[in-house]
Design a protein around this motif. Structure first.
Motif, PDB file in Angstrom:
ATOM      1  N   GLU A   1       0.828  -1.203   0.000  1.00  0.00           N
ATOM      2  CA  GLU A   1       0.000   0.000   0.000  1.00  0.00           C
ATOM      3  C   GLU A   1       0.864   1.255   0.000  1.00  0.00           C
ATOM      4  O   GLU A   1       0.381   2.357   0.204  1.00  0.00           O
ATOM      5  CB  GLU A   1      -0.930   0.018   1.222  1.00  0.00           C
ATOM      6  CG  GLU A   1      -1.997  -1.071   1.157  1.00  0.00           C
ATOM      7  CD  GLU A   1      -3.084  -0.842   2.176  1.00  0.00           C
ATOM      8  OE1 GLU A   1      -2.999   0.132   2.935  1.00  0.00           O
ATOM      9  OE2 GLU A   1      -4.025  -1.639   2.212  1.00  0.00           O
TER      10      GLU A   1
ATOM     11  N   PRO B   1      -7.565   3.632  11.305  1.00  0.00           N
ATOM     12  CA  PRO B   1      -7.631   3.057   9.956  1.00  0.00           C
ATOM     13  C   PRO B   1      -8.252   4.052   8.971  1.00  0.00           C
ATOM     14  O   PRO B   1      -9.208   4.758   9.317  1.00  0.00           O
ATOM     15  CB  PRO B   1      -8.526   1.826  10.131  1.00  0.00           C
ATOM     16  CG  PRO B   1      -8.512   1.529  11.593  1.00  0.00           C
ATOM     17  CD  PRO B   1      -8.345   2.848  12.281  1.00  0.00           C
TER      18      PRO B   1
ATOM     19  N   PRO C   1      -8.708  -1.570   3.122  1.00  0.00           N
ATOM     20  CA  PRO C   1      -7.410  -2.221   2.932  1.00  0.00           C
ATOM     21  C   PRO C   1      -7.371  -3.019   1.642  1.00  0.00           C
ATOM     22  O   PRO C   1      -8.404  -3.518   1.165  1.00  0.00           O
ATOM     23  CB  PRO C   1      -7.303  -3.146   4.154  1.00  0.00           C
ATOM     24  CG  PRO C   1      -8.221  -2.543   5.164  1.00  0.00           C
ATOM     25  CD  PRO C   1      -9.342  -1.931   4.382  1.00  0.00           C
TER      26      PRO C   1
END
Length: 257
Positions: free
Chosen positions: A9, A219, A238
């Motif tokens: 990521e 998050p 995610p």
């Protein structure tokens, strides 16, 4: 030092597409790396900062966007050791008051190192200029956009400092009226930050308030919505969740072997 982001990521990892930005791949990667490795520093070496580097950092700050092109930021460089001592004592008093206001977490606040006013090679005070009421463009319904603009200037300086290998910490432990009076600011001048800037032994691997157990980074999927408040945004999920949701058999993954 490795980025905080997982490799799959991390926009700076090999394979990211510059997308015709005009920047080479390594230049693009460097921008994302600086963002990921910026830290709010509180531990400094007393070594002086090269004046040419400081000038570059201030130029970077001055290139920040500002609503209505009002450029509301003003920087005061503190070079008098006596003024540093006064600011340090004031910040210590404010930390004690903050601890009291935090109730059951008071002991945690007392243990935290929240500034490097005495140690940093450079000390800057950032203030909003006086006479801001005459700037209306972009501020008719949001007058606080002058503060947002000045914050952009501080972030520019912060990222440029990290790229130069210098640490920076934003201190907000002060009473704005007291500081404005102490530094002879004109009526309407409003201090918003004391910046500790200088050389460091090392940059923190993670934000210091994370390692101290004060809080943790939330998050991304909890902070980015789509079309209405609270509605999940697929782009913020995610990678593994996005890929699972995109499979024909859905999140169960029953078709994968």
């Amino acid at each position: 030092m490795q980025s905080e982001l997982p490799a799959n990521e991390n926009p700076s990892c090999p394979g990211a597409d510059a997308g015709g930005s005009g920047f080479a791949q390594d230049e693009l990667a460097a921008v994302y790396r600086v963002i990921a490795e910026r830290r709010d520093m509180r531990h400094f070496r007393p070594d002086p900062v090269d004046p040419a580097v400081l000038r570059r950092l201030l130029e970077a700050a001055h290139r920040a966007p500002s609503v209505g092109y009002m450029q509301p930021w003003r920087f005061l460089r503190i070079t008098d050791p006596a003024v540093r001592e006064v600011l340090h004592a004031h910040a210590a008093d404010e930390q004690a008051r903050t601890a009291e206001a935090c109730g059951e977490r008071a002991a945690d606040v007392h243990r935290l190192k929240l500034e490097g006013i005495r140690e940093a090679g450079e000390l800057l005070v950032v203030a909003l200029t006086d006479g801001r009421e005459r700037y209306v463009l972009g501020r008719r319904t949001l007058p606080e956009m002058d503060l947002c603009s000045a914050a952009c200037a501080i972030q520019n300086l912060w990222l440029a400092a990290r790229a130069e290998g210098l640490g920076m910490g934003w201190v907000s432990l002060f009473d704005p009226d007291w500081l404005a009076n102490r530094l002879d600011m004109p009526e309407g001048g409003y201090p918003i930050a004391v910046l500790c800037l200088g050389h460091v032994e090392r940059f923190y691997d993670r934000p210091m308030l994370e390692t101290a157990g004060w809080d943790s980074r939330r998050p991304l999927e909890d902070l980015v919505f789509q079309d209405r408040w609270g509605a999940p945004c697929e782009l913020a999920l995610p990678t593994v969740v996005r890929e699972s949701a995109a499979r024909p058999d859905g999140p169960s993954g029953g078709g994968d072997t």
